[in-house]
Enzyme design. Sequence first.
Site, PDB file in Angstrom:
ATOM      1  N   LEU A  65       0.834  -1.201   0.000  1.00  0.00           N
ATOM      2  CA  LEU A  65       0.000   0.000   0.000  1.00  0.00           C
ATOM      3  C   LEU A  65       0.874   1.258   0.000  1.00  0.00           C
ATOM      4  O   LEU A  65       2.067   1.187   0.282  1.00  0.00           O
ATOM      5  CB  LEU A  65      -0.907  -0.021   1.233  1.00  0.00           C
ATOM      6  CG  LEU A  65      -1.884  -1.212   1.276  1.00  0.00           C
ATOM      7  CD1 LEU A  65      -2.614  -1.258   2.606  1.00  0.00           C
ATOM      8  CD2 LEU A  65      -2.871  -1.131   0.127  1.00  0.00           C
ATOM      9  N   PRO A  66       0.273   2.427  -0.296  1.00  0.00           N
ATOM     10  CA  PRO A  66       1.101   3.625  -0.451  1.00  0.00           C
ATOM     11  C   PRO A  66       1.865   4.051   0.814  1.00  0.00           C
ATOM     12  O   PRO A  66       3.074   4.275   0.748  1.00  0.00           O
ATOM     13  CB  PRO A  66       0.085   4.695  -0.864  1.00  0.00           C
ATOM     14  CG  PRO A  66      -1.047   3.944  -1.492  1.00  0.00           C
ATOM     15  CD  PRO A  66      -1.111   2.639  -0.737  1.00  0.00           C
ATOM     16  N   THR A  96       6.424   0.861   1.764  1.00  0.00           N
ATOM     17  CA  THR A  96       7.441   1.686   2.422  1.00  0.00           C
ATOM     18  C   THR A  96       6.714   2.655   3.348  1.00  0.00           C
ATOM     19  O   THR A  96       5.973   3.536   2.874  1.00  0.00           O
ATOM     20  CB  THR A  96       8.258   2.497   1.394  1.00  0.00           C
ATOM     21  OG1 THR A  96       8.828   1.602   0.448  1.00  0.00           O
ATOM     22  CG2 THR A  96       9.372   3.278   2.085  1.00  0.00           C
ATOM     23  N   LYS A 171      15.368   0.974   4.048  1.00  0.00           N
ATOM     24  CA  LYS A 171      14.725   1.368   2.781  1.00  0.00           C
ATOM     25  C   LYS A 171      14.670   2.898   2.651  1.00  0.00           C
ATOM     26  O   LYS A 171      14.883   3.460   1.573  1.00  0.00           O
ATOM     27  CB  LYS A 171      13.321   0.746   2.730  1.00  0.00           C
ATOM     28  CG  LYS A 171      12.406   1.271   1.646  1.00  0.00           C
ATOM     29  CD  LYS A 171      12.836   0.874   0.258  1.00  0.00           C
ATOM     30  CE  LYS A 171      11.895   1.472  -0.788  1.00  0.00           C
ATOM     31  NZ  LYS A 171      12.400   1.336  -2.143  1.00  0.00           N
ATOM     32  N   LYS A 246       6.912  11.279  -0.103  1.00  0.00           N
ATOM     33  CA  LYS A 246       6.608  10.599   1.168  1.00  0.00           C
ATOM     34  C   LYS A 246       7.879   9.998   1.767  1.00  0.00           C
ATOM     35  O   LYS A 246       8.166  10.161   2.955  1.00  0.00           O
ATOM     36  CB  LYS A 246       5.575   9.483   0.908  1.00  0.00           C
ATOM     37  CG  LYS A 246       5.343   8.576   2.084  1.00  0.00           C
ATOM     38  CD  LYS A 246       5.067   7.110   1.750  1.00  0.00           C
ATOM     39  CE  LYS A 246       5.689   6.507   0.554  1.00  0.00           C
ATOM     40  NZ  LYS A 246       5.934   5.084   0.565  1.00  0.00           N
TER      41      LYS A 246
HETATM   42  P1  NAD Z   1       0.474   2.684  -6.287  1.00  0.00           P
HETATM   43  O1  NAD Z   1      -0.066   3.997  -5.860  1.00  0.00           O
HETATM   44  O2  NAD Z   1       0.714   2.391  -7.727  1.00  0.00           O
HETATM   45  O3  NAD Z   1      -0.473   1.501  -5.726  1.00  0.00           O
HETATM   46  C1  NAD Z   1      -1.064   1.482  -4.460  1.00  0.00           C
HETATM   47  C2  NAD Z   1      -2.336   0.648  -4.572  1.00  0.00           C
HETATM   48  O4  NAD Z   1      -2.905   0.502  -3.261  1.00  0.00           O
HETATM   49  C3  NAD Z   1      -3.407   1.293  -5.464  1.00  0.00           C
HETATM   50  O5  NAD Z   1      -3.817   0.353  -6.457  1.00  0.00           O
HETATM   51  C4  NAD Z   1      -4.530   1.629  -4.482  1.00  0.00           C
HETATM   52  O6  NAD Z   1      -5.816   1.515  -5.061  1.00  0.00           O
HETATM   53  C5  NAD Z   1      -4.310   0.573  -3.423  1.00  0.00           C
HETATM   54  N1  NAD Z   1      -4.913   0.878  -2.114  1.00  0.00           N
HETATM   55  C6  NAD Z   1      -4.801   2.005  -1.389  1.00  0.00           C
HETATM   56  N2  NAD Z   1      -5.462   1.860  -0.220  1.00  0.00           N
HETATM   57  C7  NAD Z   1      -5.980   0.613  -0.219  1.00  0.00           C
HETATM   58  C8  NAD Z   1      -6.756  -0.131   0.711  1.00  0.00           C
HETATM   59  N3  NAD Z   1      -7.133   0.394   1.893  1.00  0.00           N
HETATM   60  N4  NAD Z   1      -7.111  -1.387   0.396  1.00  0.00           N
HETATM   61  C9  NAD Z   1      -6.745  -1.938  -0.789  1.00  0.00           C
HETATM   62  N5  NAD Z   1      -6.001  -1.285  -1.712  1.00  0.00           N
HETATM   63  C10 NAD Z   1      -5.643  -0.020  -1.431  1.00  0.00           C
HETATM   64  O7  NAD Z   1       1.817   2.493  -5.437  1.00  0.00           O
HETATM   65  P2  NAD Z   1       3.079   1.551  -5.800  1.00  0.00           P
HETATM   66  O8  NAD Z   1       3.964   2.290  -6.729  1.00  0.00           O
HETATM   67  O9  NAD Z   1       2.584   0.188  -6.123  1.00  0.00           O
HETATM   68  O10 NAD Z   1       3.820   1.548  -4.372  1.00  0.00           O
HETATM   69  C11 NAD Z   1       3.340   0.801  -3.270  1.00  0.00           C
HETATM   70  C12 NAD Z   1       4.360   0.919  -2.152  1.00  0.00           C
HETATM   71  O11 NAD Z   1       5.620   0.426  -2.598  1.00  0.00           O
HETATM   72  C13 NAD Z   1       4.616   2.362  -1.668  1.00  0.00           C
HETATM   73  O12 NAD Z   1       4.828   2.361  -0.279  1.00  0.00           O
HETATM   74  C14 NAD Z   1       5.870   2.747  -2.422  1.00  0.00           C
HETATM   75  O13 NAD Z   1       6.604   3.761  -1.735  1.00  0.00           O
HETATM   76  C15 NAD Z   1       6.608   1.435  -2.468  1.00  0.00           C
HETATM   77  N6  NAD Z   1       7.553   1.244  -3.592  1.00  0.00           N
HETATM   78  C16 NAD Z   1       7.226   1.617  -4.863  1.00  0.00           C
HETATM   79  C17 NAD Z   1       8.128   1.415  -5.897  1.00  0.00           C
HETATM   80  C18 NAD Z   1       7.832   1.806  -7.333  1.00  0.00           C
HETATM   81  O14 NAD Z   1       8.761   1.790  -8.159  1.00  0.00           O
HETATM   82  N7  NAD Z   1       6.596   2.136  -7.684  1.00  0.00           N
HETATM   83  C19 NAD Z   1       9.361   0.809  -5.640  1.00  0.00           C
HETATM   84  C20 NAD Z   1       9.646   0.400  -4.347  1.00  0.00           C
HETATM   85  C21 NAD Z   1       8.734   0.629  -3.325  1.00  0.00           C
END
Ligand code: NAD
Length: 297
Positions: A65-66, A96, A171, A246
């Site tokens: 999740l975000p 994260t 991280k 964030k």
């Molecule tokens: P994103 O915004 O693409 O996806 C987050 C998903 O969570 C969305 O589909 C949203 O609908 C869903 N969501 C939010 N609240 C929810 C809930 N209560 N129940 C169910 N689903 C819910 O984000 P992302 O890029 O996939 O990143 C996710 C995490 O991973 C973050 O913490 C980010 O910092 C970390 N991260 C991202 C990357 C990257 O390259 N994108 C790399 C490493 C780490």
Amino acid sequence: MSHIAFIGLGNMGAPMALNLINAGYQVTVFDLSRAAVGKLSEAGAIAAADAQVATADADIVISMLPASSHVEALYLGEQGILPGIRDGALLIDCSTIAPQSSRKVAQAASARGLAMIDAPVSGGTAGAAAGTLTFIVGGDAAALDRSRPVLAAMGKNIFHAGGNGAGQTAKICNNMMLGILMAGTAEALALGVANDLDPKVLSDIMSKSSGRNWALELYNPYPGVMENVPAARGYSGGFGVDLMLKDLGLAAEAALSARAAIPLGELARNLYSLHSQAGAGALDFSSIQQLLAPDKP
Ligand code: NAD
């Protein structure tokens, strides 16, 4: 084989869940976005109507999740899943988030007799798709050992940083470095282009020189230099500016609590903040290039 519940099917969660399906796991998924759930169920996942239903019969629960607020609400909120999870299940949060949030949720899980690790990832969406992520784990060694087979289906490096929350701290340090490197890379490329260099030629030169780094070589921010990166598709997908913001905010909090100096991290946080305020929050973070060469990319 274990039954996995996967919550959060965004840019990272969707390809990670897909790799679990491809590895033969039975995977039940939930996301607030119906479209995201639909795509995964077409690929073989079981779609659940909500997070409680998704997790009730799971042996392993994975969340992606975000931010901290989403993770705390998922596990501990009014509709939180913790009370309904079956005894003996293992909880893996790959988001994260703040280390103190990870510890808070892990303590509540422990009070219910459930093991939990924080396992934030590095490697980006390409690493998630290829199953080559790096997992940076906080939690006890026994819980990590139980998690290894499922983490190995999504990644190739697994590090144990320490107890609960330590995975997040490591991280956050990594992402502060990444934010600084991306901004620095974009600045160097903008300077070269402003002085009539070809950004591809300059990237090739720096890739074989002392300025080489991950952002330059694998995630180049200048459009036209690389294929299959967000810069090649209008900075869509990838890792959002607001997610980087964030993480730099988490770095600032960690610095404040430890009285550590992070001058470059704070400068990077301010650059991404300005970029977000200018309307770029949902773009990939490599779009910081637009802030540093606004008329070109
Ligand atoms: P994103 O915004 O693409 O996806 C987050 C998903 O969570 C969305 O589909 C949203 O609908 C869903 N969501 C939010 N609240 C929810 C809930 N209560 N129940 C169910 N689903 C819910 O984000 P992302 O890029 O996939 O990143 C996710 C995490 O991973 C973050 O913490 C980010 O910092 C970390 N991260 C991202 C990357 C990257 O390259 N994108 C790399 C490493 C780490």
